[in-house]
Design a protein around this motif. Structure first.
Motif, short mmCIF file in Angstrom:
data_model
loop_
_atom_site.label_atom_id
_atom_site.label_comp_id
_atom_site.label_asym_id
_atom_site.label_seq_id
_atom_site.Cartn_x
_atom_site.Cartn_y
_atom_site.Cartn_z
N ALA A 243 0.81 -1.22 0.00
CA ALA A 243 0.00 0.00 0.00
C ALA A 243 0.84 1.27 0.00
CB ALA A 243 -0.93 0.01 1.22
N ASP A 244 2.16 1.13 0.05
CA ASP A 244 3.01 2.30 0.24
C ASP A 244 2.82 3.35 -0.86
OD1 ASP A 244 3.88 0.89 2.37
OD2 ASP A 244 5.87 0.43 1.58
N ASN A 245 2.92 2.92 -2.14
CA ASN A 245 2.78 3.88 -3.23
C ASN A 245 1.40 4.54 -3.22
OD1 ASN A 245 5.34 3.34 -4.14
ND2 ASN A 245 4.70 1.87 -5.68
N PHE A 246 0.39 3.75 -2.89
CA PHE A 246 -0.97 4.28 -2.84
C PHE A 246 -1.10 5.32 -1.72
CE2 PHE A 246 -5.42 4.02 -1.38
CZ PHE A 246 -6.06 4.35 -2.56
N ILE A 247 -0.53 5.04 -0.55
CA ILE A 247 -0.58 5.97 0.57
C ILE A 247 0.14 7.27 0.21
CG2 ILE A 247 0.24 6.37 2.93
CD1 ILE A 247 -0.23 3.41 3.48
N ILE A 248 1.29 7.15 -0.42
CA ILE A 248 2.05 8.34 -0.82
C ILE A 248 1.27 9.16 -1.83
CG2 ILE A 248 4.16 9.15 -1.96
CD1 ILE A 248 5.55 6.64 -0.81
N ALA A 249 0.69 8.49 -2.83
CA ALA A 249 -0.07 9.20 -3.86
C ALA A 249 -1.27 9.92 -3.27
CB ALA A 249 -0.52 8.21 -4.94
N ARG A 250 -1.97 9.27 -2.36
CA ARG A 250 -3.16 9.89 -1.77
C ARG A 250 -2.80 11.00 -0.79
NH1 ARG A 250 -7.83 10.07 -3.70
NH2 ARG A 250 -8.81 10.02 -1.64
N SER A 251 -1.66 10.86 -0.10
CA SER A 251 -1.29 11.85 0.92
C SER A 251 -0.50 13.02 0.35
CB SER A 251 -0.47 11.18 2.03
OG SER A 251 -1.22 10.15 2.64
N LEU A 252 0.43 12.72 -0.56
CA LEU A 252 1.34 13.75 -1.05
C LEU A 252 1.22 14.01 -2.55
CD1 LEU A 252 4.56 12.60 0.87
CD2 LEU A 252 2.83 14.25 1.62
N GLY A 253 0.44 13.15 -3.27
CA GLY A 253 0.33 13.29 -4.71
C GLY A 253 1.19 12.28 -5.45
N ALA A 254 0.74 11.85 -6.64
CA ALA A 254 1.45 10.83 -7.41
C ALA A 254 2.85 11.27 -7.81
CB ALA A 254 0.64 10.46 -8.66
N VAL A 255 3.08 12.59 -7.89
CA VAL A 255 4.38 13.08 -8.32
C VAL A 255 5.48 12.71 -7.33
CG1 VAL A 255 4.17 15.33 -7.17
CG2 VAL A 255 5.52 15.12 -9.29
N ASN A 256 5.12 12.41 -6.07
CA ASN A 256 6.11 12.04 -5.05
C ASN A 256 6.38 10.55 -4.99
OD1 ASN A 256 6.69 14.63 -3.42
ND2 ASN A 256 4.47 14.63 -3.60
N VAL A 257 5.63 9.76 -5.74
CA VAL A 257 5.78 8.30 -5.69
C VAL A 257 7.16 7.84 -6.15
CG1 VAL A 257 4.94 6.11 -6.63
CG2 VAL A 257 3.31 7.84 -5.83
N PRO A 258 7.72 8.36 -7.26
CA PRO A 258 9.03 7.86 -7.72
C PRO A 258 10.14 7.97 -6.68
CG PRO A 258 7.98 9.13 -9.46
CD PRO A 258 7.14 9.33 -8.23
N GLU A 259 10.10 9.01 -5.83
CA GLU A 259 11.15 9.16 -4.82
C GLU A 259 11.22 7.96 -3.90
OE1 GLU A 259 12.27 12.05 -1.02
OE2 GLU A 259 10.79 12.70 -2.48
N TYR A 260 10.07 7.33 -3.67
CA TYR A 260 10.03 6.13 -2.83
C TYR A 260 10.11 4.85 -3.66
CZ TYR A 260 8.27 2.50 0.29
OH TYR A 260 8.12 1.34 1.01
N SER A 261 9.32 4.77 -4.75
CA SER A 261 9.17 3.51 -5.47
C SER A 261 10.45 3.05 -6.14
CB SER A 261 8.05 3.63 -6.52
OG SER A 261 8.39 4.57 -7.52
N ILE A 262 11.28 3.98 -6.62
CA ILE A 262 12.50 3.57 -7.32
C ILE A 262 13.53 2.96 -6.36
CG2 ILE A 262 14.51 4.47 -8.57
CD1 ILE A 262 12.60 6.19 -10.19
N PRO A 263 13.89 3.61 -5.24
CA PRO A 263 14.79 2.91 -4.30
C PRO A 263 14.15 1.68 -3.67
CG PRO A 263 14.04 5.01 -3.38
CD PRO A 263 13.64 5.00 -4.83
N GLN A 264 12.83 1.70 -3.49
CA GLN A 264 12.17 0.52 -2.94
C GLN A 264 12.32 -0.67 -3.88
OE1 GLN A 264 9.15 -1.11 -4.01
NE2 GLN A 264 9.21 -2.50 -2.26
N ARG A 265 12.21 -0.41 -5.18
CA ARG A 265 12.41 -1.48 -6.16
C ARG A 265 13.84 -2.01 -6.10
NH1 ARG A 265 9.69 -1.39 -12.01
NH2 ARG A 265 7.51 -1.58 -11.38
N MET A 266 14.78 -1.14 -5.88
CA MET A 266 16.18 -1.57 -5.82
C MET A 266 16.41 -2.49 -4.62
SD MET A 266 19.61 0.78 -5.51
CE MET A 266 19.25 1.20 -3.81
N PHE A 267 15.91 -2.10 -3.45
CA PHE A 267 16.11 -2.93 -2.26
C PHE A 267 15.23 -4.18 -2.27
CE2 PHE A 267 18.00 0.97 -0.59
CZ PHE A 267 19.12 0.45 0.05
N ALA A 268 14.17 -4.15 -3.08
CA ALA A 268 13.32 -5.34 -3.19
C ALA A 268 14.07 -6.50 -3.84
CB ALA A 268 12.06 -5.03 -3.99
N ILE A 269 15.21 -6.21 -4.46
CA ILE A 269 16.02 -7.27 -5.04
C ILE A 269 16.36 -8.31 -3.97
CG2 ILE A 269 18.31 -7.79 -6.01
CD1 ILE A 269 18.22 -5.09 -7.40
#
Length: 441
Positions: A243-269
């Protein structure tokens, strides 16, 4: 080992393709449309529970029947599971398109540019169709895993990832719309799974081919009861973890999602690779318990925990030390995640790997009720804490909210319940307690 290796290779190809396509797609789509894409993907990842646990119910039922050498039981489980999954897929599509035109998806995802607003609804619709089709044919994957032939699915998944990679590059080159990119990303794996089903049930195991005459009311009831518990578990885990990306998009706007989703994808390795290696033990545990081979279960559980702890620690710390360089190399100067966010993601990756290893054992042992209770408490607490933290501390607080919630609401109850749990399975707690506590602590 074959299944783990094939799954790891398939995931490596998928992540390698992501390394190439994510920066290209970010540059092509821009932050807002890219954030929309990531948010839609997260919403559907949360919907992974939409088969109501039937797929996992089929997996455990097939593995248990395999441990008893019960071919008739496997055939009934395949046919009954296929009937249930098709019914669920049709119901999802009917429900989605009955409400589709009544919702402003652009407002729902809080996108503002004209192009993003125009593409929000169609992109989500394409994802929904692909997701429903994947549910319908998911039975082949579950049967292959239950028979410990998951390497077949892994190889077909590899083909799907390669086709998806080629499709995305072609789409960017042709400058297609976001819904067309979604077709390339989500449609190619569905097509590969369809070919897998045709090959497996048509040529490899035609004796297990779904047959409406083999659909059993008793088998449907058995799968549904087991699946219901998996469904509740999947639901709370999906909401908590995805739910993280959804929470960020709803709270701060979709434009702030990449700041979280890109490093999150890296550590998800870290958790992704470990999961690929450890998941094949699920049906192996189920079969071994069905045959009464408790010694193998005990030794495998202990070794897997220690190995995962070592591997996950090494990968997570390496990624943390190299994170800034890797992100700059990956997407350039578009994203500048704070160190506190990177540290939280690295820490959570390690915790998630150890928790997942023990969870695979619990799934194979069909100890689902305990997981549901603990995961439900964790899910509720996690969502509340994330909602409170993000408004006060920003995006970097998301992984720390997850870690704090997990420690209080999952680790402590599991440590207290662990001896009783192992005795229930027939494993003396002293044999694995040290390894278990290493991971849990």
């Amino acid at each position: 080992m074959l299944t783990g290796s094939a799954a790891t290779l398939a995931r490596a190809v998928q992540m390698g393709a992501s390394l190439v396509t994510v920066p290209l797609t970010l540059k092509y789509l821009g932050n807002e449309r890219f954030g929309l894409w990531m948010t839609i993907s997260s919403v559907l990842a949360m919907a992974a529970f939409a088969d109501f646990g039937v797929g996992n119910g089929v997996l455990n039922t097939v593995a248990e029947a395999f441990g008893r050498d019960d071919i008739d039981g496997i055939r009934k489980a395949v046919s009954s599971g296929f009937a249930l999954l098709n019914t669920i897929a049709a119901s999802i599509l009917l429900l989605f398109f009955s409400i589709y035109r009544f919702i402003s998806w652009a407002d729902f995802f809080r996108v503002v540019s004209p192009r993003a607003r125009a593409e929000a609804g169609p992109a989500l619709a394409v994802f929904a169709v692909c997701f429903a089709l994947n549910i319908s044919i998911d039975v082949v994957q579950r049967v292959q895993l239950g028979l410990q032939q998951g390497y077949r699915y892994g190889l077909w998944q590899l083909c799907g990832s390669a086709a998806s990679f080629i499709g995305v590059l072609t789409g960017i080159w042709l400058r297609v719309s976001l819904p067309m990119l979604v077709i390339a990303i989500a449609g190619a794996p569905v097509f590969a799974t369809t070919l897998n089903a045709i090959h497996f049930f048509g040529y490899v195991r035609p004796d297990l081919r779904p047959d409406w005459e083999l659909v059993s009311r008793a088998m449907i009831s058995q799968i549904a009861k087991l699946g219901y518990m998996f469904f509740v578990l999947q639901l709370v885990v999906a909401i908590s973890y995805s739910a993280d990306n959804f929470i960020i998009a709803r709270s701060l706007g979709a434009v702030n999602v990449p700041e979280y989703s890109i490093p999150q994808r890296m550590f998800a390795i870290t958790s992704t690779m470990v999961s690929m290696l450890i998941s094949p033990l699920w049906p192996a545990y189920r079969e071994a318990i069905s045959r009464g081979d408790i010694d193998w279960v005990r030794s495998t559980l202990r070794r897997s925990m220690l190995i995962v702890l070592a591997i996950a620690s090494a990968i997570s710390m390496s990624l943390l030390l190299l994170s800034q360089r890797l992100i700059n190399w990956w997407v350039g100067a578009h994203i500048h995640p704070p160190f506190l966010l990177l540290l939280g993601l690295a820490t959570w990756a390690l915790v998630d790997c150890c928790a997942g290893t023990f969870g695979v054992f619990l799934n194979g042992a069909s100890v689902i009720k305990f997981q549901v209770i603990v995961a439900s408490a964790f899910g509720v607490g996690c969502l509340i804490l994330k909602g409170l933290f993000i408004r006060r501390y920003g995006v970097e607080s998301i992984p720390w909210a997850t870690i704090i919630s997990y420690g209080l609401l999952s680790v402590i109850p599991t440590v207290l319940y662990l001896p009783r749990l192992l005795k229930r399975i027939g494993i003396h707690p002293a044999k694995v307690t040290n390894a278990s506590e290493d991971c849990l602590s």
